[in-house]
Design an enzyme around this catalytic site. Structure first.
Site, PDB file in Angstrom:
ATOM      1  N   ASP A 119      58.773  -6.215   8.446  1.00 11.37           N
ATOM      2  CA  ASP A 119      57.901  -7.247   7.852  1.00 11.37           C
ATOM      3  C   ASP A 119      56.970  -6.682   6.786  1.00 11.37           C
ATOM      4  OD1 ASP A 119      57.445  -9.123  10.967  1.00 11.37           O
ATOM      5  OD2 ASP A 119      59.132  -8.905   9.593  1.00 11.37           O
ATOM      6  N   LYS A 147      50.343 -14.084  14.027  1.00 11.98           N
ATOM      7  CA  LYS A 147      51.276 -15.232  14.062  1.00 11.98           C
ATOM      8  C   LYS A 147      52.346 -14.998  15.118  1.00 11.98           C
ATOM      9  CE  LYS A 147      54.722 -15.351  10.948  1.00 11.98           C
ATOM     10  NZ  LYS A 147      56.076 -15.439  11.500  1.00 11.98           N
ATOM     11  N   ASN A 148      52.931 -13.799  15.141  1.00 11.17           N
ATOM     12  CA  ASN A 148      54.098 -13.541  15.991  1.00 11.17           C
ATOM     13  C   ASN A 148      53.743 -13.307  17.455  1.00 11.17           C
ATOM     14  OD1 ASN A 148      55.560 -13.953  13.734  1.00 11.17           O
ATOM     15  ND2 ASN A 148      56.038 -11.799  13.368  1.00 11.17           N
ATOM     16  N   ARG A 165      53.038 -20.236   5.689  1.00  8.24           N
ATOM     17  CA  ARG A 165      53.540 -20.201   7.075  1.00  8.24           C
ATOM     18  C   ARG A 165      52.908 -19.050   7.846  1.00  8.24           C
ATOM     19  NH1 ARG A 165      59.641 -19.785   7.677  1.00  8.24           N
ATOM     20  NH2 ARG A 165      58.839 -19.709   9.788  1.00  8.24           N
ATOM     21  N   ARG A 199      70.296 -14.834  11.347  1.00  8.29           N
ATOM     22  CA  ARG A 199      69.352 -15.007  12.459  1.00  8.29           C
ATOM     23  C   ARG A 199      69.992 -15.650  13.688  1.00  8.29           C
ATOM     24  NH1 ARG A 199      64.132 -14.870  10.320  1.00  8.29           N
ATOM     25  NH2 ARG A 199      63.459 -14.090  12.352  1.00  8.29           N
ATOM     26  N   CYS A 235      68.043 -18.295   7.860  1.00  4.53           N
ATOM     27  CA  CYS A 235      66.931 -18.461   6.906  1.00  4.53           C
ATOM     28  C   CYS A 235      67.232 -17.517   5.750  1.00  4.53           C
ATOM     29  CB  CYS A 235      65.594 -18.137   7.570  1.00  4.53           C
ATOM     30  SG  CYS A 235      65.397 -16.398   7.898  1.00  4.53           S
TER      31      CYS A 235
HETATM   32  C1  EPZ Z   1      60.706 -11.349  15.158  1.00  6.26           C
HETATM   33  O1  EPZ Z   1      61.867 -12.059  14.745  1.00  6.26           O
HETATM   34  C2  EPZ Z   1      59.626 -11.715  14.150  1.00  6.26           C
HETATM   35  N1  EPZ Z   1      59.406 -13.151  14.172  1.00  6.26           N
HETATM   36  C3  EPZ Z   1      60.069 -11.286  12.744  1.00  6.26           C
HETATM   37  O2  EPZ Z   1      58.993 -11.551  11.856  1.00  6.26           O
HETATM   38  C4  EPZ Z   1      60.325  -9.780  12.762  1.00  6.26           C
HETATM   39  O3  EPZ Z   1      60.791  -9.378  11.478  1.00  6.26           O
HETATM   40  C5  EPZ Z   1      61.389  -9.454  13.818  1.00  6.26           C
HETATM   41  O4  EPZ Z   1      60.935  -9.928  15.113  1.00  6.26           O
HETATM   42  C6  EPZ Z   1      61.650  -7.956  13.940  1.00  6.26           C
HETATM   43  O5  EPZ Z   1      60.484  -7.291  14.248  1.00  6.26           O
HETATM   44  C7  EPZ Z   1      58.619 -13.673  15.162  1.00  6.26           C
HETATM   45  O6  EPZ Z   1      58.128 -12.968  16.004  1.00  6.26           O
HETATM   46  C8  EPZ Z   1      58.397 -15.151  15.115  1.00  6.26           C
HETATM   47  P1  EPZ Z   1      64.797  -9.943  16.373  1.00  6.26           P
HETATM   48  P2  EPZ Z   1      63.141 -12.149  15.738  1.00  6.26           P
HETATM   49  O7  EPZ Z   1      65.399 -10.870  17.362  1.00  6.26           O
HETATM   50  O8  EPZ Z   1      62.679 -12.153  17.153  1.00  6.26           O
HETATM   51  C9  EPZ Z   1      69.435  -9.714  15.406  1.00  6.26           C
HETATM   52  C10 EPZ Z   1      57.949 -12.450   9.959  1.00  6.26           C
HETATM   53  O9  EPZ Z   1      58.068 -12.158   8.757  1.00  6.26           O
HETATM   54  N2  EPZ Z   1      69.608 -10.662  16.508  1.00  6.26           N
HETATM   55  O10 EPZ Z   1      64.063  -8.739  16.841  1.00  6.26           O
HETATM   56  O11 EPZ Z   1      64.007 -13.250  15.271  1.00  6.26           O
HETATM   57  C11 EPZ Z   1      68.677 -10.309  14.224  1.00  6.26           C
HETATM   58  O12 EPZ Z   1      69.544 -11.040  13.370  1.00  6.26           O
HETATM   59  C12 EPZ Z   1      59.187 -12.550  10.833  1.00  6.26           C
HETATM   60  O13 EPZ Z   1      56.855 -12.658  10.556  1.00  6.26           O
HETATM   61  C13 EPZ Z   1      70.896 -10.987  16.938  1.00  6.26           C
HETATM   62  O14 EPZ Z   1      71.890 -10.493  16.415  1.00  6.26           O
HETATM   63  O15 EPZ Z   1      63.850 -10.754  15.407  1.00  6.26           O
HETATM   64  C14 EPZ Z   1      68.101  -9.094  13.569  1.00  6.26           C
HETATM   65  O16 EPZ Z   1      69.104  -8.502  12.757  1.00  6.26           O
HETATM   66  C15 EPZ Z   1      60.484 -12.361  10.065  1.00  6.26           C
HETATM   67  N3  EPZ Z   1      71.044 -11.873  17.956  1.00  6.26           N
HETATM   68  C16 EPZ Z   1      67.792  -8.155  14.742  1.00  6.26           C
HETATM   69  O17 EPZ Z   1      68.591  -8.627  15.822  1.00  6.26           O
HETATM   70  C17 EPZ Z   1      69.953 -12.449  18.570  1.00  6.26           C
HETATM   71  O18 EPZ Z   1      70.136 -13.257  19.508  1.00  6.26           O
HETATM   72  C18 EPZ Z   1      66.348  -8.157  15.193  1.00  6.26           C
HETATM   73  O19 EPZ Z   1      65.960  -9.502  15.348  1.00  6.26           O
HETATM   74  C19 EPZ Z   1      68.659 -12.112  18.114  1.00  6.26           C
HETATM   75  C20 EPZ Z   1      68.508 -11.203  17.093  1.00  6.26           C
END
Ligand code: EPZ
Length: 420
Positions: free
Chosen positions: A307, A22-23, A399, A121, A116
């Site tokens: 995850d 998915k990701n 999803r 996020r 969410c």
């Molecule tokens: C991706 O989310 C995945 N989603 C998530 O999978 C996964 O848990 C996550 O990466 C971490 O591996 C998709 O790929 C669609 P991040 P993403 O930006 O990109 C903070 C699932 O269950 N952050 O690496 O949103 C954030 O809040 C989903 O399949 C900021 O502060 O994750 C988090 O604490 C859930 N500012 C950390 O960084 C930003 O602009 C890592 O988030 C972006 C992120």
């Protein structure tokens, strides 16, 4: 809204085919907007989130055919540059069109995704990265209004409060493909899905190197080409079925997967006591009776993935001894704990750490899903709970898991879907 009815106690056996990731599929569909040539994507999982992303790219002007896990996409012209709220609110990964639209049209209007269940996020790192490339960004009326005269290659620092960001790494990479000059992204996320996106971009005529490390270099100017690309297998779906084998003390074979993407998960299962046999695209997982407690520290790839922590919380609830899980990525990702406690699990939450004292047997209950991975953890618990467990609001699960209950039933689980 649908729910699952699960009769606990069945042993699992046989093989399960792992679907595409998915990701990886979501950002690659957005990345396909970069080219006006035809694109064919194989091994695309048929998920609610994928259909939402298809709805979005069609809104922007793409011609799309999707059947039997193959997606054909052609975007000769971008017709609109806005990602409306009613689409983005369903799926935050819609923000990937920001990078593609800026690259191709030099402007975009994308609804802020909002938080969410697992945390606020934010997308500040995406915005900061795109601004570094020369984008003017204004947040107004719940939208990100972005535009640029031209994107300029730069060094982009993606250090955030929890390390780097998968989404921001991908978004900046997409925009940088059409910047003047080279872009260096560091620290970049090195998840397999980021690598898959970069591999796809190189196939459509871009020049990216360093993907899979913490420093990615994107050469500006992409000469769009048409392409066939096969999405990598979903390592989180594979990990979820591996936990299903362990928690039911069964032996099953995962096929069409990529074992090297599962190291953090399989090492932890072996440590707990399961036996693991890996070959090129298969993994045989055998759960054993006497498993033992462990401590899990969630970390970016190749560490233990966030995850997978909900699934392991369900497993450790029935493993003798005291285990701990430290969630270092998201602020509120223990939502499954309260539902597991309603099944008799002994879990206490201390800030970012869950302390789990394994019990002999969970008891069935009426449960409610809250987010994608928490809902699948409840299903795993229902597989071994004494009695009939119901899990409602499984739209969360739909999803991210393709034909989940059918795959489980084929393995011997007693699970069925009911419309509520
Ligand atoms: C991706 O989310 C995945 N989603 C998530 O999978 C996964 O848990 C996550 O990466 C971490 O591996 C998709 O790929 C669609 P991040 P993403 O930006 O990109 C903070 C699932 O269950 N952050 O690496 O949103 C954030 O809040 C989903 O399949 C900021 O502060 O994750 C988090 O604490 C859930 N500012 C950390 O960084 C930003 O602009 C890592 O988030 C972006 C992120």
């Amino acid at each position: 809204m649908d729910r699952f009815i699960i009769e606990g106690g069945a042993k699992l056996h046989g093989k399960v085919k792992i679907s595409g990731a998915k990701n990886s599929a979501l950002p690659i569909i957005a990345a396909a907007l970069l080219t006006d040539k035809k694109v064919v994507l194989e091994n695309i999982p048929d998920l609610v989130d994928v259909r939402t992303m298809i709805e979005l790219v069609k809104h922007l002007g793409s011609e799309v055919e999707f059947s039997h896990n193959t997606l054909k996409m052609h975007t000769p012209k971008i017709k609109r540059i806005d990602a409306p709220y009613d689409i983005v609110r369903k799926m935050r990964a819609s923000y990937y069109v920001l990078g593609s639209l800026l690259a191709r049209e030099r402007r975009a209007k994308v609804s802020l995704p909002g938080g969410c269940a697992i945390g606020p996020r934010p997308i500040d790192m995406h915005i900061r990265g795109l601004e570094t490339l020369g984008t003017n960004i204004e947040i107004k009326d719940g939208f990100v209004h972005a535009q640029t005269h031209f994107l300029k290659g730069q060094e982009v620092n993606l250090q955030g409060p929890k390390g780097t960001s998968v989404g921001a790494t991908i978004n900046v990479m997409l925009a940088a493909t059409h910047a003047k000059g080279d872009t260096i992204i560091s620290p970049a996320a090195c998840e397999p899905e980021v690598v898959d996106v970069a591999d796809f971009l190189n196939k459509i005529g871009c020049t990216i190197s360093g993907h899979g490390t913490h420093t990615i270099v994107v050469k500006g100017k992409c000469t769009p080409a048409s392409v066939h690309h096969r999405i990598i297998p979903d390592r989180i779906e594979a990990g979820t079925f591996a936990v299903a084998a362990a928690i039911t003390r069964s032996k099953i074979e995962l096929t069409h997967c990529q074992p090297e993407h599962l190291t953090g998960v399989l090492d932890k299962l072996e440590e707990i006591g399961s036996s693991i046999d890996k070959s090129n695209d298969k993994v045989v997982v055998k759960g054993i009776r006497n498993m033992h407690a462990t401590n899990i520290f969630v970390a970016p790839y190749p560490g233990f993935p966030t995850d997978m922590q909900a699934q392991f919380m369900a497993l450790l609830s029935v493993v003798p001894g005291t285990s701990t899980i430290k969630e270092t990525i998201f602020e509120n990702r223990f939502m499954q704990a309260v539902e597991l406690m309603r099944m008799g699990a002994n879990i206490t939450i201390e800030g970012d750490t869950a302390v789990i004292k394994g019990i002999r047997k969970l008891s069935a209950a009426h449960l409610m899903a809250s987010d994608l991975r928490a809902s699948v953890a409840l299903v795993l618990a229902g597989l071994v709970a004494k009695g009939q467990t119901t899990v409602s609001r499984i739209y969360h699960l739909d999803r991210g898991y393709e034909r989940f209950e059918m795959k489980l039933r084929k393995l011997g689980a007693r699970i069925e879907r009911q419309c509520e």
